[in-house]
Scaffold this motif. Structure first.
Motif, mmCIF file in Angstrom:
data_model
loop_
_atom_site.group_PDB
_atom_site.id
_atom_site.type_symbol
_atom_site.label_atom_id
_atom_site.label_comp_id
_atom_site.label_asym_id
_atom_site.label_seq_id
_atom_site.Cartn_x
_atom_site.Cartn_y
_atom_site.Cartn_z
ATOM 1 N N PHE A 6 0.847 -1.172 0.061
ATOM 2 C CA PHE A 6 0.051 -0.024 0.058
ATOM 3 C C PHE A 6 0.669 1.298 0.115
ATOM 4 O O PHE A 6 0.114 2.487 -0.222
ATOM 5 C CB PHE A 6 -0.959 0.101 1.185
ATOM 6 N N ARG A 7 2.098 1.265 0.203
ATOM 7 C CA ARG A 7 2.842 2.310 0.119
ATOM 8 C C ARG A 7 2.965 3.368 -0.844
ATOM 9 O O ARG A 7 2.872 4.451 -0.773
ATOM 10 C CB ARG A 7 4.513 1.959 0.469
ATOM 11 N N ASP A 8 2.747 2.851 -1.994
ATOM 12 C CA ASP A 8 2.924 3.782 -3.251
ATOM 13 C C ASP A 8 1.281 3.961 -3.628
ATOM 14 O O ASP A 8 1.273 4.567 -4.819
ATOM 15 C CB ASP A 8 3.720 3.230 -4.172
ATOM 16 N N GLU A 9 0.315 3.709 -3.025
ATOM 17 C CA GLU A 9 -0.852 3.543 -3.655
ATOM 18 C C GLU A 9 -1.866 4.681 -2.857
ATOM 19 O O GLU A 9 -1.543 5.213 -1.971
ATOM 20 C CB GLU A 9 -1.827 2.184 -3.280
ATOM 21 N N THR A 10 -2.831 5.143 -3.753
ATOM 22 C CA THR A 10 -4.066 6.045 -3.286
ATOM 23 C C THR A 10 -4.905 5.106 -2.726
ATOM 24 O O THR A 10 -5.550 4.214 -3.434
ATOM 25 C CB THR A 10 -4.667 6.991 -4.352
ATOM 26 N N LEU A 11 -5.172 5.070 -1.458
ATOM 27 C CA LEU A 11 -6.320 4.216 -0.825
ATOM 28 C C LEU A 11 -7.607 4.905 -0.687
ATOM 29 O O LEU A 11 -7.720 6.206 -0.107
ATOM 30 C CB LEU A 11 -5.658 3.862 0.545
ATOM 31 N N ILE A 12 -8.588 4.449 -1.278
ATOM 32 C CA ILE A 12 -9.930 5.100 -1.206
ATOM 33 C C ILE A 12 -10.746 4.418 -0.195
ATOM 34 O O ILE A 12 -11.026 3.168 -0.260
ATOM 35 C CB ILE A 12 -10.940 4.869 -2.734
ATOM 36 N N THR A 13 -11.062 5.340 0.715
ATOM 37 C CA THR A 13 -12.110 4.695 1.942
ATOM 38 C C THR A 13 -13.304 5.584 2.297
ATOM 39 O O THR A 13 -13.381 6.525 1.496
ATOM 40 C CB THR A 13 -11.029 4.998 3.095
ATOM 41 N N TYR A 14 -13.978 4.872 3.076
ATOM 42 C CA TYR A 14 -15.516 5.661 3.417
ATOM 43 C C TYR A 14 -14.833 6.694 4.382
ATOM 44 O O TYR A 14 -13.814 6.773 5.020
ATOM 45 C CB TYR A 14 -16.174 4.744 4.394
ATOM 46 N N PRO A 15 -15.594 7.837 4.601
ATOM 47 C CA PRO A 15 -15.195 9.032 5.344
ATOM 48 C C PRO A 15 -15.269 8.670 6.885
ATOM 49 O O PRO A 15 -16.216 9.374 7.326
ATOM 50 C CB PRO A 15 -15.975 10.043 4.601
ATOM 51 N N VAL A 16 -14.796 7.972 7.325
ATOM 52 C CA VAL A 16 -14.759 7.489 8.894
ATOM 53 C C VAL A 16 -13.342 7.601 9.248
ATOM 54 O O VAL A 16 -12.475 7.427 8.742
ATOM 55 C CB VAL A 16 -15.218 6.117 8.959
ATOM 56 N N ASP A 17 -13.240 7.565 10.911
ATOM 57 C CA ASP A 17 -11.795 7.750 11.337
ATOM 58 C C ASP A 17 -10.988 6.269 10.781
ATOM 59 O O ASP A 17 -11.698 5.345 10.968
ATOM 60 C CB ASP A 17 -12.246 7.632 12.913
ATOM 61 N N ARG A 18 -9.835 6.467 10.866
ATOM 62 C CA ARG A 18 -9.045 5.250 10.383
ATOM 63 C C ARG A 18 -9.008 3.965 11.439
ATOM 64 O O ARG A 18 -9.083 3.132 11.077
ATOM 65 C CB ARG A 18 -7.473 5.581 10.504
ATOM 66 N N ALA A 19 -9.188 4.460 12.656
ATOM 67 C CA ALA A 19 -9.247 3.500 13.637
ATOM 68 C C ALA A 19 -10.425 2.444 13.157
ATOM 69 O O ALA A 19 -10.400 1.381 13.911
ATOM 70 C CB ALA A 19 -9.227 3.918 15.060
ATOM 71 N N ARG A 20 -11.477 3.212 12.712
ATOM 72 C CA ARG A 20 -12.581 2.418 12.317
ATOM 73 C C ARG A 20 -12.677 1.609 11.160
ATOM 74 O O ARG A 20 -13.571 0.823 10.637
ATOM 75 C CB ARG A 20 -13.869 3.309 12.327
#
Length: 301
Positions: free
Chosen positions: A188-202
């Motif tokens: 994942f180091r060189d990637e753009t990670l697409i996530t839901y808009p929630v806290d990273r801990a979740r």
């Protein structure tokens, strides 16, 4: 002046029947006891409630005021009694829900649609604004059920298991990582990670993989909708990690691939957190049972 519910029922019965004898029969008391009630009310109020020697018995202006109060108050009391009886029987109540699992909205809506039809007297609502403080809100009785993948040892809270799922890596078909059999944190180091808009801990990808390995992606892009996440991934704008059932449920074409996280894969469990005293309520048990059944359908999709 001390007015009781029985006084309101008395004035209403006399007005509707037109006489003391018939009103006493309706109320299931003796005519003497009914007369004693009326005298007690009149002595307290200092006014007469009836026009004496009128046939049928008519209410005075003061009696009309008391009747108006009875017509307003008694239906509210009856409704309250019915609500309390429903609570005792488990047929009425409140089901306000907070969801820590952002992807779970799409899974939960069919469950709630069936629940609404089965339990029309239960007040159902989703409280998205409390997602970040869901468990404290549960203990404060601001919500009644929390969908979470992070059980905690909290006094007064029961975590009911719903189903297991695997967070999976999602990338475009032509992405270089598509050639790998499984994905590791370093990928994942060189990637753009697409996530839901929630806290990273979740987010499973952070809590279960990246944070323990002390790895951060090059960039993080937050997107609200699953369909948009998959669209961006298929377009080569980034990669994502989603629950396996979410990807199986989606039908947006074959422009992306999925791979397990780590060689052995990751498995997570989703829970319904409720207060201890609510766990055995019939409508709570029904919701949890249907949530499990809906999850099985998604996992077979």
């Amino acid at each position: 002046m001390h007015i009781e519910f029985r006084h309101l029922r008395t004035i209403k019965a006399i007005h509707e029947t037109g006489g003391l004898a018939r009103a006493a029969d309706t109320l299931g008391i003796t005519q003497s006891a009914l007369s004693h009630q009326i005298k007690g009310i009149e002595d307290q109020a200092g006014v007469e409630l009836f026009v004496r020697r009128s046939k049928p018995l008519k209410l005075s202006s003061a009696g009309q005021r008391l009747l108006a109060a009875a017509d307003r108050i008694l239906p509210e009391v009856a409704a309250l009694e019915a609500e309390f009886a429903g609570l005792v029987q488990g047929s009425t109540g409140r089901m306000h829900i907070a969801i820590e699992c952002h992807a779970c909205f799409e899974w939960l809506f069919p469950v709630l649609e069936g629940f609404r039809k089965a339990w029309p007297d239960v007040d159902v609502d989703i409280r998205p604004g409390l997602a970040f403080d869901a468990l404290p809100a549960l203990r404060k009785e601001q919500v009644d059920l929390v969908v979470s993948s992070d059980p905690e040892d909290l006094p007064g809270v029961t975590f009911l298991p719903l189903f297991d799922y695997d967070p999976v890596f999602v990338a475009a078909t032509n992405h270089p990582l598509a050639q790998k059999e499984f994905i590791e944190a370093e990928d994942f180091r060189d990637e753009t990670l697409i996530t839901y808009p929630v806290d990273r801990a979740r987010l499973d990808v952070f809590s279960q993989l990246l944070t323990p390995a002390k790895v951060a992606p090059r960039d993080v892009r937050q997107v609200e909708l699953t369909a948009v996440i998959l669209l961006l991934v298929a377009s080569g704008r980034g990669v994502a990690v989603l629950p396996d059932w979410v990807v199986r449920q989606a039908s947006y074409g074959s422009d992306y691939i999925t791979r397990p996280l780590t060689k052995t894969g990751l498995t997570r469990r989703l829970y319904a957190a409720v207060r201890d005293g609510d766990a055995d309520l019939p409508f709570v048990a029904h919701l949890v049972r249907n949530a499990r059944q809906e999850a099985v359908k998604l996992q077979r999709a």
